[in-house]
Design a protein around this motif. Structure first.
Motif, PDB file in Angstrom:
ATOM      1  N   GLN A 189      -2.300  14.704   5.512  1.00 52.83           N
ATOM      2  CA  GLN A 189      -3.574  14.074   5.872  1.00 52.83           C
ATOM      3  C   GLN A 189      -4.275  13.431   4.676  1.00 52.83           C
ATOM      4  OE1 GLN A 189      -5.245  14.255   9.212  1.00 52.83           O
ATOM      5  NE2 GLN A 189      -6.270  12.567   8.195  1.00 52.83           N
ATOM      6  N   HIS A 190      -4.129  14.005   3.510  1.00 52.42           N
ATOM      7  CA  HIS A 190      -4.929  13.550   2.365  1.00 52.42           C
ATOM      8  C   HIS A 190      -4.087  13.008   1.208  1.00 52.42           C
ATOM      9  CE1 HIS A 190      -8.412  15.217   4.364  1.00 52.42           C
ATOM     10  NE2 HIS A 190      -7.764  16.364   4.509  1.00 52.42           N
ATOM     11  N   VAL A 191      -2.848  12.666   1.475  1.00 56.29           N
ATOM     12  CA  VAL A 191      -1.942  12.209   0.416  1.00 56.29           C
ATOM     13  C   VAL A 191      -2.483  10.971  -0.296  1.00 56.29           C
ATOM     14  CG1 VAL A 191       0.359  11.260  -0.047  1.00 56.29           C
ATOM     15  CG2 VAL A 191       0.094  13.194   1.527  1.00 56.29           C
ATOM     16  N   PHE A 192      -3.149  10.080   0.446  1.00 59.02           N
ATOM     17  CA  PHE A 192      -3.565   8.790  -0.120  1.00 59.02           C
ATOM     18  C   PHE A 192      -5.084   8.688  -0.310  1.00 59.02           C
ATOM     19  CE2 PHE A 192       0.433   8.255   2.129  1.00 59.02           C
ATOM     20  CZ  PHE A 192       1.216   7.631   1.169  1.00 59.02           C
ATOM     21  N   ASP A 193      -5.764   9.825  -0.276  1.00 60.11           N
ATOM     22  CA  ASP A 193      -7.225   9.814  -0.358  1.00 60.11           C
ATOM     23  C   ASP A 193      -7.755   9.102  -1.604  1.00 60.11           C
ATOM     24  OD1 ASP A 193      -7.411  11.102   2.020  1.00 60.11           O
ATOM     25  OD2 ASP A 193      -8.241  12.974   1.239  1.00 60.11           O
ATOM     26  N   ASP A 194      -7.119   9.307  -2.718  1.00 57.51           N
ATOM     27  CA  ASP A 194      -7.646   8.808  -3.997  1.00 57.51           C
ATOM     28  C   ASP A 194      -6.952   7.527  -4.466  1.00 57.51           C
ATOM     29  OD1 ASP A 194      -9.371  11.014  -4.108  1.00 57.51           O
ATOM     30  OD2 ASP A 194      -7.779  12.255  -4.977  1.00 57.51           O
ATOM     31  N   VAL A 195      -6.308   6.834  -3.532  1.00 61.94           N
ATOM     32  CA  VAL A 195      -5.549   5.632  -3.881  1.00 61.94           C
ATOM     33  C   VAL A 195      -6.131   4.432  -3.144  1.00 61.94           C
ATOM     34  CG1 VAL A 195      -3.268   4.546  -3.826  1.00 61.94           C
ATOM     35  CG2 VAL A 195      -3.455   7.028  -4.130  1.00 61.94           C
ATOM     36  N   GLU A 196      -6.172   3.292  -3.803  1.00 61.24           N
ATOM     37  CA  GLU A 196      -6.544   2.049  -3.119  1.00 61.24           C
ATOM     38  C   GLU A 196      -5.259   1.307  -2.764  1.00 61.24           C
ATOM     39  OE1 GLU A 196      -9.026  -2.086  -3.843  1.00 61.24           O
ATOM     40  OE2 GLU A 196      -9.700  -0.239  -4.815  1.00 61.24           O
ATOM     41  N   ILE A 197      -5.042   1.114  -1.470  1.00 65.73           N
ATOM     42  CA  ILE A 197      -3.816   0.486  -0.992  1.00 65.73           C
ATOM     43  C   ILE A 197      -3.881  -1.018  -1.262  1.00 65.73           C
ATOM     44  CG2 ILE A 197      -2.249   0.217   0.959  1.00 65.73           C
ATOM     45  CD1 ILE A 197      -2.817   3.143   0.290  1.00 65.73           C
ATOM     46  N   ALA A 198      -2.809  -1.566  -1.800  1.00 64.97           N
ATOM     47  CA  ALA A 198      -2.755  -3.001  -2.097  1.00 64.97           C
ATOM     48  C   ALA A 198      -2.839  -3.819  -0.809  1.00 64.97           C
ATOM     49  CB  ALA A 198      -1.458  -3.326  -2.834  1.00 64.97           C
ATOM     50  N   GLU A 199      -3.569  -4.892  -0.865  1.00 67.03           N
ATOM     51  CA  GLU A 199      -3.685  -5.801   0.282  1.00 67.03           C
ATOM     52  C   GLU A 199      -2.556  -6.832   0.253  1.00 67.03           C
ATOM     53  OE1 GLU A 199      -7.530  -7.510  -0.190  1.00 67.03           O
ATOM     54  OE2 GLU A 199      -8.603  -5.616   0.160  1.00 67.03           O
ATOM     55  N   PRO A 200      -2.088  -7.263   1.412  1.00 65.74           N
ATOM     56  CA  PRO A 200      -1.037  -8.286   1.444  1.00 65.74           C
ATOM     57  C   PRO A 200      -1.575  -9.665   1.076  1.00 65.74           C
ATOM     58  CG  PRO A 200      -1.766  -7.761   3.658  1.00 65.74           C
ATOM     59  CD  PRO A 200      -2.466  -6.789   2.756  1.00 65.74           C
ATOM     60  N   GLU A 201      -0.680 -10.570   0.697  1.00 68.29           N
ATOM     61  CA  GLU A 201      -1.074 -11.920   0.311  1.00 68.29           C
ATOM     62  C   GLU A 201      -1.786 -12.655   1.434  1.00 68.29           C
ATOM     63  OE1 GLU A 201       2.124 -14.263  -1.231  1.00 68.29           O
ATOM     64  OE2 GLU A 201       2.889 -12.644  -2.497  1.00 68.29           O
ATOM     65  N   THR A 202      -1.400 -12.359   2.671  1.00 69.97           N
ATOM     66  CA  THR A 202      -1.964 -13.095   3.818  1.00 69.97           C
ATOM     67  C   THR A 202      -3.133 -12.357   4.470  1.00 69.97           C
ATOM     68  OG1 THR A 202      -0.344 -12.076   5.304  1.00 69.97           O
ATOM     69  CG2 THR A 202       0.260 -14.189   4.304  1.00 69.97           C
ATOM     70  N   PHE A 203      -3.735 -11.445   3.756  1.00 70.80           N
ATOM     71  CA  PHE A 203      -4.818 -10.621   4.319  1.00 70.80           C
ATOM     72  C   PHE A 203      -5.940 -11.482   4.892  1.00 70.80           C
ATOM     73  CE2 PHE A 203      -8.528  -7.632   3.601  1.00 70.80           C
ATOM     74  CZ  PHE A 203      -8.144  -6.701   4.555  1.00 70.80           C
ATOM     75  N   ASN A 204      -6.208 -12.615   4.270  1.00 75.20           N
ATOM     76  CA  ASN A 204      -7.289 -13.496   4.725  1.00 75.20           C
ATOM     77  C   ASN A 204      -6.751 -14.816   5.280  1.00 75.20           C
ATOM     78  OD1 ASN A 204      -9.602 -11.808   3.987  1.00 75.20           O
ATOM     79  ND2 ASN A 204      -8.945 -12.171   1.878  1.00 75.20           N
ATOM     80  N   ASP A 205      -5.643 -14.725   5.994  1.00 73.71           N
ATOM     81  CA  ASP A 205      -5.054 -15.894   6.652  1.00 73.71           C
ATOM     82  C   ASP A 205      -6.115 -16.585   7.522  1.00 73.71           C
ATOM     83  OD1 ASP A 205      -3.449 -17.758   7.906  1.00 73.71           O
ATOM     84  OD2 ASP A 205      -2.005 -16.318   8.689  1.00 73.71           O
ATOM     85  N   THR A 206      -6.216 -17.908   7.389  1.00 73.77           N
ATOM     86  CA  THR A 206      -7.195 -18.683   8.185  1.00 73.77           C
ATOM     87  C   THR A 206      -6.597 -19.182   9.492  1.00 73.77           C
ATOM     88  OG1 THR A 206      -6.595 -20.774   7.129  1.00 73.77           O
ATOM     89  CG2 THR A 206      -8.315 -19.440   6.071  1.00 73.77           C
ATOM     90  N   TYR A 207      -5.272 -19.039   9.675  1.00 73.12           N
ATOM     91  CA  TYR A 207      -4.548 -19.481  10.870  1.00 73.12           C
ATOM     92  C   TYR A 207      -4.552 -21.004  11.033  1.00 73.12           C
ATOM     93  CZ  TYR A 207      -5.787 -14.580  11.689  1.00 73.12           C
ATOM     94  OH  TYR A 207      -6.009 -13.231  11.543  1.00 73.12           O
ATOM     95  N   GLU A 208      -4.834 -21.711   9.967  1.00 74.00           N
ATOM     96  CA  GLU A 208      -4.875 -23.169  10.033  1.00 74.00           C
ATOM     97  C   GLU A 208      -3.509 -23.721  10.451  1.00 74.00           C
ATOM     98  OE1 GLU A 208      -5.749 -27.046   7.140  1.00 74.00           O
ATOM     99  OE2 GLU A 208      -5.973 -25.001   6.361  1.00 74.00           O
ATOM    100  N   GLY A 209      -3.521 -24.611  11.430  1.00 71.31           N
ATOM    101  CA  GLY A 209      -2.306 -25.260  11.893  1.00 71.31           C
ATOM    102  C   GLY A 209      -1.482 -24.441  12.857  1.00 71.31           C
ATOM    103  N   LYS A 210      -1.917 -23.236  13.176  1.00 73.10           N
ATOM    104  CA  LYS A 210      -1.155 -22.381  14.084  1.00 73.10           C
ATOM    105  C   LYS A 210      -1.688 -22.487  15.505  1.00 73.10           C
ATOM    106  CE  LYS A 210       0.235 -19.211  10.446  1.00 73.10           C
ATOM    107  NZ  LYS A 210       0.134 -17.859   9.882  1.00 73.10           N
ATOM    108  N   VAL A 211      -0.826 -22.217  16.458  1.00 73.91           N
ATOM    109  CA  VAL A 211      -1.149 -22.437  17.864  1.00 73.91           C
ATOM    110  C   VAL A 211      -2.011 -21.327  18.441  1.00 73.91           C
ATOM    111  CG1 VAL A 211      -0.171 -22.637  20.181  1.00 73.91           C
ATOM    112  CG2 VAL A 211       0.914 -23.829  18.263  1.00 73.91           C
TER     113      VAL A 211
END
Length: 546
Positions: free
Chosen positions: A220-242
């Protein structure tokens, strides 16, 4: 005397030949342990070497062991990225439109009377069992023993899980987290339930790391004190996608309070209806909720992502631990040498990529399935395979290794040949089709194909815009070599006319080969509303474990 010696030598030679034949026959029927979790992205397996593996190199040491002692498949894909349909495709070796189970929501239940690979193994002398998550509605068929989760609409729960045992008896397990419970039941069957004179096939299947991501207490608490890295596309704007900008699976809007374990302060004063509404807020794409007045905008999105990922990875740690228990059991009981061990998930999952959680959309993170296979002295150790494979290939591959004829109506292909020789002749494209809309997550129906380099997706129907109306031109085209994150839709752009035409022609050929439905039937499958029977709901005499 000379004749006697010659006859004796001939007899010895014949005996050795018979022993050799017997050994070959035995080798054709290995034991099989098919391990499957739910919604486990290959990004969350350290052997795959993705961004999370870079941050946590020892995230999944036991799954990694299968890779080190066997082969890791880099390009295994599901044919319909949603739990039940993927499981049906695995069992039957057929696409959703052929096996009849094409969506979880309002699509009916799995037809258990049809041909499945466990039934074919049974007929060939195997003892078969399934333990853990099933999620197909009807009781399992083709198994000598079954104990599967049935509560919470067939999803099962992490605690106080209710199981259906052998299709008739229901049992509420209160002692352990569901991940451990599945291990305890599997160990019991392997130790006391099976016939040791027969080869066996065990489907060892976990609920984790499925939503709502509740890890076993020890993780339950293995990752409590860690900041998980965000992916490159975390803030994808979806521009040009259907259709990507219209989904209901975004981190900021659609993770609900139950997902992130945020509880109301005055719960004692609330009705059951009010409590349910509190926890489910976000499912209907409401305005983003916040745990307090200070968290807003990007800070709120980041907070939700961290909460989500720490719970998700805690669930992954639990699954990996009990895979380790299984591998140790095989070693300790002399079973490892002649047992095929597979690890997979019913599909991938979005871990913040494109700003999402969940699956369904045919982008790489949900479309790709982890698949690792170990079979000592038969499958190369510490090997990476990049051939294009699909979940409909699992059934014929296992039948092939078991020495069982593969029926001609199975649509998948055994990939044993490319496991043994990666340069052997093989397919150059894989096919996908997703139907369910609008529930859950508001992902438009689409089909597509993927080659080594390109992906073409057709979003052919939007019943909210126009019922029974086919959409011809809503396509996305990606060059995976130059755009692995699928951010730049090339469809309709100058210079891509030829490759688009080639991919469309290939799509037509695959649809013909796989006996795909007509346009009208495809749209009908999205629109149809068939209630889930869940026949096991008829069993009301549930016993509690002691």
């Amino acid at each position: 005397m000379k004749r006697i010696v010659i006859s004796f030598l001939s007899l010895i030679t014949a005996m050795f030949a018979l022993v050799g034949c017997a050994q070959k026959k035995e080798q054709k029927q290995p034991n099989i342990i098919f391990i499957m979790s739910d919604d486990h992205s290959s990004e969350a397996i350290s052997a795959y070497g993705g961004r999370l593996a870079q941050q946590f190199p020892d995230l999944t040491p036991n799954i990694d062991r299968i890779a080190n002692e066997g082969t890791i498949m880099q390009n295994t894909f599901c044919t319909n990225a949603i739990c039940g349909p993927s499981r049906a495709a695995i069992l039957t070796g057929k696409f959703s439109h052929q096996n009849g189970f094409f969506k979880n929501e309002s699509g009916g239940d799995f037809d258990g009377s049809q041909q499945t690979f466990p039934k074919l193994l049974q007929n060939a002398g195997y003892q078969t069992a399934v333990i853990g998550k099933w999620h197909l509605g009807t009781a399992p068929t083709g198994f000598d023993y079954s104990k599967v989760m049935i509560n919470h609409g067939g999803q099962g729960t992490y605690h106080n899980t209710i199981f259906l045992e052998n299709g008739t008896d229901t049992l509420e397990e209160t002692r352990f987290h569901s991940t451990r419970q599945v291990w305890e039941d599997a160990k019991k069957w392997l130790t006391k339930g099976r016939n040791e004179e027969k080869p066996f096939m065990l489907m060892y299947q976990f609920k984790a790391p499925h939503r709502p991501w509740t890890p076993d207490e020890q993780f339950q608490h293995v990752f409590d004190d860690v900041e998980i890295a965000e992916p490159e596309t975390f803030n994808d704007t979806y521009e040009g996608k259907v259709a990507a900008g219209d989904t209901w699976m975004t981190i900021e809007r659609n993770l609900n309070r139950k997902d992130l374990k945020v509880h109301p302060e005055n719960i004692k004063d609330m009705t059951k209806k009010e409590i349910n509404a509190w926890y489910k807020y976000g499912n209907n794409n409401e305005e983003p909720w916040s745990p307090n007045d200070e968290l807003k905008g990007q800070a709120l999105k980041k907070w939700k992502y961290q909460k989500y990922m720490k719970e998700y990875l805690g669930c992954v740690k639990g699954v990996d631990h009990y895979i380790g228990e299984m591998l140790n059991y095989l070693d300790e009981n002399g079973l490892a040498e002649n047992t095929i061990v597979i690890y997979t998930s019913d599909q991938g999952f979005y871990l913040g990529e494109h700003g999402w959680f969940d699956k369904r959309m045919m982008y790489e993170e949900a479309y790709r399935m982890p698949f690792l296979i170990r079979y000592p002295n038969h499958i190369k150790a510490n090997n990476v395979n990049k051939n294009l494979t699909m979940n409909v290939d699992f059934a014929p591959t296992l039948l092939d290794y078991a020495g069982v004829d593969v029926p001609s109506d199975i649509q998948g292909k055994s990939f044993r040949t490319v496991l043994e020789d990666e340069d052997a002749e093989w397919r150059d494209a894989v096919y996908y089709h997703y139907y369910e809309f609008p529930w859950w997550h508001h992902v438009r129906p689409h089909y597509g194909l993927r080659t080594d380099r390109y992906k073409l997706i057709h979003f052919y129907y939007n019943p909210e815009a126009a019922k029974n109306t086919w959409i011809d031109e809503d396509y996305e085209l990606f060059d995976l070599e130059n755009d692995p994150n699928e951010l730049n839709n090339l469809y309709g752009k100058a210079g891509y006319e030829e490759i688009t035409a080639q991919l469309k022609a290939k799509m037509d050929q695959l649809q013909k080969d796989y006996k795909e439905d007509s346009r009208e039937e495809m749209m009908k499958k999205t629109d149809i509303k068939v209630g889930r029977v869940y026949e096991h709901a008829n069993y009301s005499n549930t016993k509690k474990s002691k």
